[in-house]
Design a protein around this motif. Structure first.
Motif, PDB file in Angstrom:
ATOM      1  N   ALA A 270       0.826  -1.211   0.000  1.00  0.00           N
ATOM      2  CA  ALA A 270       0.000   0.000   0.000  1.00  0.00           C
ATOM      3  C   ALA A 270       0.859   1.259   0.000  1.00  0.00           C
ATOM      4  CB  ALA A 270      -0.927  -0.012   1.213  1.00  0.00           C
ATOM      5  N   LEU A 271       1.902   1.305   0.840  1.00  0.00           N
ATOM      6  CA  LEU A 271       2.778   2.474   0.876  1.00  0.00           C
ATOM      7  C   LEU A 271       3.608   2.585  -0.401  1.00  0.00           C
ATOM      8  CD1 LEU A 271       4.257   2.648   4.494  1.00  0.00           C
ATOM      9  CD2 LEU A 271       2.759   4.313   3.396  1.00  0.00           C
ATOM     10  N   GLY A 272       4.005   1.432  -0.936  1.00  0.00           N
ATOM     11  CA  GLY A 272       4.853   1.433  -2.117  1.00  0.00           C
ATOM     12  C   GLY A 272       4.226   2.129  -3.312  1.00  0.00           C
ATOM     13  N   VAL A 273       2.909   2.015  -3.455  1.00  0.00           N
ATOM     14  CA  VAL A 273       2.218   2.696  -4.559  1.00  0.00           C
ATOM     15  C   VAL A 273       2.427   4.203  -4.458  1.00  0.00           C
ATOM     16  CG1 VAL A 273      -0.043   3.197  -5.554  1.00  0.00           C
ATOM     17  CG2 VAL A 273       0.516   0.865  -4.846  1.00  0.00           C
ATOM     18  N   ARG A 274       2.324   4.741  -3.239  1.00  0.00           N
ATOM     19  CA  ARG A 274       2.538   6.182  -3.045  1.00  0.00           C
ATOM     20  C   ARG A 274       3.993   6.571  -3.290  1.00  0.00           C
ATOM     21  NH1 ARG A 274      -1.616   9.443  -1.325  1.00  0.00           N
ATOM     22  NH2 ARG A 274      -3.557   8.268  -1.501  1.00  0.00           N
ATOM     23  N   PHE A 275       4.931   5.735  -2.847  1.00  0.00           N
ATOM     24  CA  PHE A 275       6.345   6.043  -3.064  1.00  0.00           C
ATOM     25  C   PHE A 275       6.685   6.037  -4.553  1.00  0.00           C
ATOM     26  CE2 PHE A 275       7.328   4.033   1.330  1.00  0.00           C
ATOM     27  CZ  PHE A 275       6.823   5.167   1.956  1.00  0.00           C
ATOM     28  N   GLU A 276       6.031   5.154  -5.300  1.00  0.00           N
ATOM     29  CA  GLU A 276       6.291   5.089  -6.734  1.00  0.00           C
ATOM     30  C   GLU A 276       5.862   6.367  -7.433  1.00  0.00           C
ATOM     31  OE1 GLU A 276       5.389   2.033 -10.435  1.00  0.00           O
ATOM     32  OE2 GLU A 276       3.797   2.569  -9.035  1.00  0.00           O
ATOM     33  N   THR A 277       4.741   6.932  -7.028  1.00  0.00           N
ATOM     34  CA  THR A 277       4.219   8.127  -7.699  1.00  0.00           C
ATOM     35  C   THR A 277       5.024   9.379  -7.373  1.00  0.00           C
ATOM     36  OG1 THR A 277       2.641   8.531  -5.898  1.00  0.00           O
ATOM     37  CG2 THR A 277       1.882   7.175  -7.737  1.00  0.00           C
ATOM     38  N   MET A 278       5.715   9.395  -6.240  1.00  0.00           N
ATOM     39  CA  MET A 278       6.434  10.606  -5.831  1.00  0.00           C
ATOM     40  C   MET A 278       7.917  10.574  -6.194  1.00  0.00           C
ATOM     41  SD  MET A 278       6.950  10.133  -1.663  1.00  0.00           S
ATOM     42  CE  MET A 278       5.220   9.943  -1.314  1.00  0.00           C
ATOM     43  N   SER A 279       8.349   9.569  -6.953  1.00  0.00           N
ATOM     44  CA  SER A 279       9.781   9.440  -7.249  1.00  0.00           C
ATOM     45  C   SER A 279       9.985   8.823  -8.616  1.00  0.00           C
ATOM     46  CB  SER A 279      10.459   8.589  -6.169  1.00  0.00           C
ATOM     47  OG  SER A 279       9.850   7.318  -6.092  1.00  0.00           O
ATOM     48  N   ARG A 280      11.234   8.876  -9.071  1.00  0.00           N
ATOM     49  CA  ARG A 280      11.600   8.303 -10.366  1.00  0.00           C
ATOM     50  C   ARG A 280      12.073   6.861 -10.186  1.00  0.00           C
ATOM     51  NH1 ARG A 280      14.389  13.500 -10.611  1.00  0.00           N
ATOM     52  NH2 ARG A 280      16.257  12.357  -9.942  1.00  0.00           N
ATOM     53  N   PRO A 281      11.986   6.019 -11.223  1.00  0.00           N
ATOM     54  CA  PRO A 281      12.490   4.647 -11.125  1.00  0.00           C
ATOM     55  C   PRO A 281      13.963   4.624 -10.719  1.00  0.00           C
ATOM     56  CG  PRO A 281      11.155   4.872 -13.090  1.00  0.00           C
ATOM     57  CD  PRO A 281      11.315   6.259 -12.523  1.00  0.00           C
ATOM     58  N   GLY A 282      14.283   3.810  -9.729  1.00  0.00           N
ATOM     59  CA  GLY A 282      15.652   3.679  -9.266  1.00  0.00           C
ATOM     60  C   GLY A 282      16.120   4.768  -8.332  1.00  0.00           C
ATOM     61  N   GLU A 283      15.289   5.774  -8.077  1.00  0.00           N
ATOM     62  CA  GLU A 283      15.686   6.886  -7.207  1.00  0.00           C
ATOM     63  C   GLU A 283      15.812   6.408  -5.763  1.00  0.00           C
ATOM     64  OE1 GLU A 283      13.844  11.174  -5.662  1.00  0.00           O
ATOM     65  OE2 GLU A 283      13.096  10.255  -7.504  1.00  0.00           O
ATOM     66  N   ALA A 284      16.715   7.037  -5.011  1.00  0.00           N
ATOM     67  CA  ALA A 284      16.873   6.738  -3.588  1.00  0.00           C
ATOM     68  C   ALA A 284      16.042   7.713  -2.769  1.00  0.00           C
ATOM     69  CB  ALA A 284      18.338   6.841  -3.184  1.00  0.00           C
ATOM     70  N   ALA A 305       8.486  -0.891  -4.711  1.00  0.00           N
ATOM     71  CA  ALA A 305       8.345   0.152  -5.725  1.00  0.00           C
ATOM     72  C   ALA A 305       9.574   0.282  -6.616  1.00  0.00           C
ATOM     73  CB  ALA A 305       8.057   1.491  -5.050  1.00  0.00           C
ATOM     74  N   GLY A 306      10.614  -0.510  -6.358  1.00  0.00           N
ATOM     75  CA  GLY A 306      11.821  -0.427  -7.165  1.00  0.00           C
ATOM     76  C   GLY A 306      12.657   0.794  -6.866  1.00  0.00           C
ATOM     77  N   ARG A 307      12.591   1.276  -5.623  1.00  0.00           N
ATOM     78  CA  ARG A 307      13.388   2.430  -5.185  1.00  0.00           C
ATOM     79  C   ARG A 307      14.429   1.974  -4.170  1.00  0.00           C
ATOM     80  NH1 ARG A 307      10.158   3.478  -9.170  1.00  0.00           N
ATOM     81  NH2 ARG A 307       9.054   5.463  -9.167  1.00  0.00           N
ATOM     82  N   ALA A 308      15.536   2.676  -4.111  1.00  0.00           N
ATOM     83  CA  ALA A 308      16.570   2.368  -3.125  1.00  0.00           C
ATOM     84  C   ALA A 308      16.255   3.079  -1.815  1.00  0.00           C
ATOM     85  CB  ALA A 308      17.943   2.796  -3.637  1.00  0.00           C
ATOM     86  N   ALA A 309      16.524   2.421  -0.709  1.00  0.00           N
ATOM     87  CA  ALA A 309      16.305   2.994   0.618  1.00  0.00           C
ATOM     88  C   ALA A 309      17.624   3.545   1.148  1.00  0.00           C
ATOM     89  CB  ALA A 309      15.751   1.940   1.562  1.00  0.00           C
ATOM     90  N   ALA A 310      17.686   4.835   1.369  1.00  0.00           N
ATOM     91  CA  ALA A 310      18.879   5.465   1.944  1.00  0.00           C
ATOM     92  C   ALA A 310      18.640   5.624   3.442  1.00  0.00           C
ATOM     93  CB  ALA A 310      19.146   6.816   1.293  1.00  0.00           C
ATOM     94  N   MET A 311      19.341   4.830   4.240  1.00  0.00           N
ATOM     95  CA  MET A 311      19.122   4.813   5.688  1.00  0.00           C
ATOM     96  C   MET A 311      19.940   5.930   6.334  1.00  0.00           C
ATOM     97  SD  MET A 311      17.163   2.245   5.294  1.00  0.00           S
ATOM     98  CE  MET A 311      16.649   1.961   6.980  1.00  0.00           C
ATOM     99  N   LEU A 312      19.247   6.896   6.918  1.00  0.00           N
ATOM    100  CA  LEU A 312      19.894   8.108   7.418  1.00  0.00           C
ATOM    101  C   LEU A 312      20.200   7.994   8.912  1.00  0.00           C
ATOM    102  CD1 LEU A 312      17.692  10.751   5.564  1.00  0.00           C
ATOM    103  CD2 LEU A 312      19.910   9.816   4.869  1.00  0.00           C
ATOM    104  N   ASN A 313      21.422   8.345   9.253  1.00  0.00           N
ATOM    105  CA  ASN A 313      21.878   8.306  10.636  1.00  0.00           C
ATOM    106  C   ASN A 313      21.492   9.601  11.324  1.00  0.00           C
ATOM    107  OD1 ASN A 313      23.231   8.198  13.052  1.00  0.00           O
ATOM    108  ND2 ASN A 313      25.220   7.696  12.187  1.00  0.00           N
TER     109      ASN A 313
END
Length: 747
Positions: A270-284, A305-313
């Protein structure tokens, strides 16, 4: 109608007979073997590795860990018709192996004479060992005995593994460790051939690894190769749900949330659909979240969604956070208002906004998800939103910065899957376990070991938001009752000081990394709580584990042996005679770096080898001892002195305190060692006297001692050497100005 049914049955039988004849001819096996192979292909979807179209010819000693009664049936169906199968007692009585006992050459376990006779006649042999991943002393003796037979007969050894058979109705593991499935998918994997008769002394004159260690490595490699690394993380989690999903909630957090595999994947979809619409393919997209269920759902949503997760410290400060955003060219950060308020991250959030990066609040996003979107996620939870390649970037982690500017480390789906499979091939874990993870998921150990590994292998996971709650964590552990815990020596020692004797009594295993484990800490957990601490070694660039001990196969003071599928080489370092600079390669080694000097651009590693920057020694059994970071050696009077070795020496003298050794410039001898310590008072003469008993040279005695209330640590638990260096530099500068700096430098 009856005639039609009879015709269909006759046709199917005829087709089956013809198929078996074709298999027997093509594979060079007997007709009973071909029939067994066809049954296994149809019922269990048996998959063979490439290059096994026909069984190996000639004398080969095949070894395998017996996961269930199906293992012997699988091996009989694919090995040569003249192969001698050494059966354990359960298999000699099993009804499912009746045909095998009638048509195959078999002998009871322990019949070494029959094994030698078969190999001498030119026939292959298949021998099963107990299913446990961590060998007992008795199993190690069997490894050694079989290796001796192979050496005498000059025959190669190959390890085999039947992945999936432990989940069958005939599993060798109890149901509490391996959930039962009627027809689990089976995969046969294998190692390469190893000829023990060719193994001699190493080039440097050291003894070769023990035969039992070589055999153990072969079995681990075969087990590792049985994993499917050619898919994305979302599909891997889906497959884990199929295997372990009936066991109930698998993910919990300190907020009281409990998720099953299915709910986890539905939320991610469910969340992935929203992440896909707000970003480009392969975007972090950046993730600024604590250890809670939401961070795992968000991470999986990005994978779907095919996006990279950038884990922020979020513990690194605003400047480091903004630098990470720039390095990875992150345009959107996913965060939680509740977390920002509770953790006091208003300054970091303001810095993110000032950098022009958009913050998406998960609380707002959840409220916007419609009932229709939820229904679609419920129906399509088994499929990712976008297909990905296993080689695609899955996550960007940022190095701790304990010695300099953090870099972005780009890890692929295959890197992460490989590392979890490598650990599973070395440490005995199962669905009976529960992992208590206090390490932040922005750290590679906390993400791969503390989140991805347990969920992929059916281990229940409890997430706690901060490792710094020294008084609260033992009380939480008493309620959660975990069997496994991850940590660093600093954190573990702090928990033990505040814990009651029953708080950690459920623990059986603690895996420690990031820094050396003191003997005092190891002894405390063993005697007070009955838990074993095993050390491992890794780095963000290896996703992160590169080597690890196990409870039954390890050496205290080392970080274990290299994981299966990896290779290493040591390059000489001037001034160091008992070690070298470690380079590693393997399927878990990163895709490459992203650097602040070239934002958003992946810089692959050259030739597949990563320079760890560590100076290590490897003993004759393959166990690795860390001598120190290459950057953490001081050159004093022309000699290379390990700052890590100094810390170990001081730790033995003052085991209940914490210490950090750093080097400062010295006009006479090049560099001077400064010890930053919590020991009060820390007398230099006491340290000098102990160093002589310890066998250290005078150059290893710190020239200056600086007392602090607490050694600075990073959010990951590692010592913050950048801050420790600043403390030493400021102390030296202030004392030089006042004329109190020591002039009689001895190191």
């Amino acid at each position: 109608m009856a005639a039609l049914a009879a015709t269909l049955i006759i046709g199917l039988v005829a087709a089956g007979v013809i198929s078996c004849l074709v298999i027997a001819r093509r594979r060079g096996v007997s007709l009973p073997q071909a029939i067994a192979f066809l049954k296994l292909k149809v019922l269990f979807r048996l998959r063979l590795p490439p290059g096994t179209a026909a069984p190996s010819r000639g004398p080969v000693l095949h070894v395998y860990s017996r996961q269930s009664g199906l293992d012997a049936a699988v091996l009989w169906s694919v090995l040569g018709r003249d192969c001698l199968h050494v059966l354990q007692e359960d298999d000699r009585r099993s009804l499912i192996l009746l045909a095998m006992r009638l048509f195959a050459r078999t002998t009871p376990a322990g019949d070494m004479a029959a094994i030698e006779a078969a190999l001498a006649s030119g026939a292959p042999v298949a021998v099963g060992f107990p299913h446990s991943i961590e060998p007992t002393p008795e199993t190690l003796v069997r490894y050694k005995d079989l290796a001796a037979v192979a050496r005498r007969r000059s025959v190669p050894v190959r390890a085999l593994h039947v992945t999936g058979s432990s989940l069958s109705l005939w599993s060798a593991r109890p149901p509490s460790e391996a959930p039962r499935h009627l027809l689990p998918r089976l995969t046969l994997s294998m190692s390469g051939l190893l000829d023990f008769s060719d193994i001699g002394p190493a080039d440097n004159g050291a003894s070769a690894p023990r035969d039992e260690d070589r055999m153990h490595d072969l079995l681990a490699l075969a087990r590792f190769r049985g994993n499917d690394l050619g898919r994305g993380l979302f599909l891997a989690f889906r497959d884990a749900a199929d295997r372990y999903g009936k066991a109930g909630p698998v993910l919990e957090d300190a907020l009281g949330g409990r998720l099953t595999y299915r709910k986890l994947l539905i939320g991610a979809r469910a969340l992935g659909v929203r992440f896909e619409t707000m970003s480009r393919p392969g975007e972090a997209l950046g993730i600024l979240l604590p250890n809670a269920n939401a961070v795992i759902v968000t991470f999986l949503a990005l994978q779907s969604a095919g996006r990279a997760a950038a884990m922020l410290n979020y513990t690194a400060g605003s400047a480091a956070l903004v630098s990470a955003l720039s390095t990875a060219e992150i345009r959107t950060v996913l965060a939680s208002r509740a977390f920002v308020d509770k953790a006091g991250l208003e300054d970091q959030v303001a810095a993110i906004g000032k950098a022009g990066v958009k913050i998406v609040w998960l609380e707002d996003l959840r409220e916007c998800i419609t009932s229709l979107e939820k229904a679609r996620a419920f129906l399509a939870w088994r499929r990712p939103i976008r297909p990905v390649n296993a080689s695609d970037p899955a996550v960007i982690l940022f190095t701790s910065g304990s010695e300099g500017t953090p870099k972005g480390v780009v890890l692929s789906h295959a890197n992460l899957l490989a590392n979890t499979a490598q650990v599973d091939a070395r440490i005995d874990i199962s669905v009976r376990d529960k992992l208590f993870n206090v390490l932040p998921v922005f750290h590679s150990f906390g993400l791969t070991g503390g989140a991805i590994l347990p969920l992929l292998y059916g281990i229940r996971l409890f997430l706690y938001p901060s490792p710094l709650h020294y008084r609260i964590i033992p009380a939480v552990a008493r309620e959660v009752k975990p069997s496994i815990m991850f940590g660093t020596d600093t954190f573990l020692a702090a928990y033990a000081r505040t814990a009651g004797d029953t708080d950690f009594q459920s623990l059986r295993l603690i895996v420690a990394g990031a820094e050396a484990v003191r003997e005092h800490t190891r002894q405390t957990y063993r005697e007070r709580f009955g838990a074993s601490i095993i050390e491992g070694f890794g780095m963000t660039e290896t996703a992160p584990v590169a080597a690890v001990n196990s409870c039954s196969h390890g050496k205290d003071g080392t970080v274990g042996r290299l994981l299966p599928g990896m290779a290493m080489r040591l390059e000489p370092v001037e001034g160091i005679n008992d070690g070298g600079r470690l380079f590693v390669s393997g399927p878990n080694v990163m895709l490459g770096y992203m650097l602040a000097s070239n934002p958003g651009v992946l810089q692959p590693i050259e030739g597949g080898w990563h320079d760890s920057g560590d100076i290590v020694a490897v003993d004759e059994d393959g166990f690795i001892t860390i001598r120190g970071r290459a950057k953490r050696f001081a050159k004093i009077a022309g000699e290379m002195i390990s700052l890590g070795a100094i810390e170990m020496m001081v730790q033995k003298l003052w085991p209940e305190d914490f210490h950090a050794a750093v080097a400062v410039e010295d006009r006479r001898k090049g560099e001077r060692i400064v010890l930053v310590t919590t020991k009060m008072p820390a007398l230099r003469e006491e340290l000098r006297e102990y160093s002589r008993r310890f066998g250290a040279t005078d150059l290893m005695v710190p020239g200056e001692i600086v007392n602090v209330a607490q050694i600075p640590v990073l959010g990951s638990g590692k010592t913050d050497y950048v801050t420790a260096q600043k403390i030493a530099d400021e102390w030296i500068h202030s004392h030089r100005k006042s004329g109190k700096a020591r002039q009689d430098d001895v190191g």
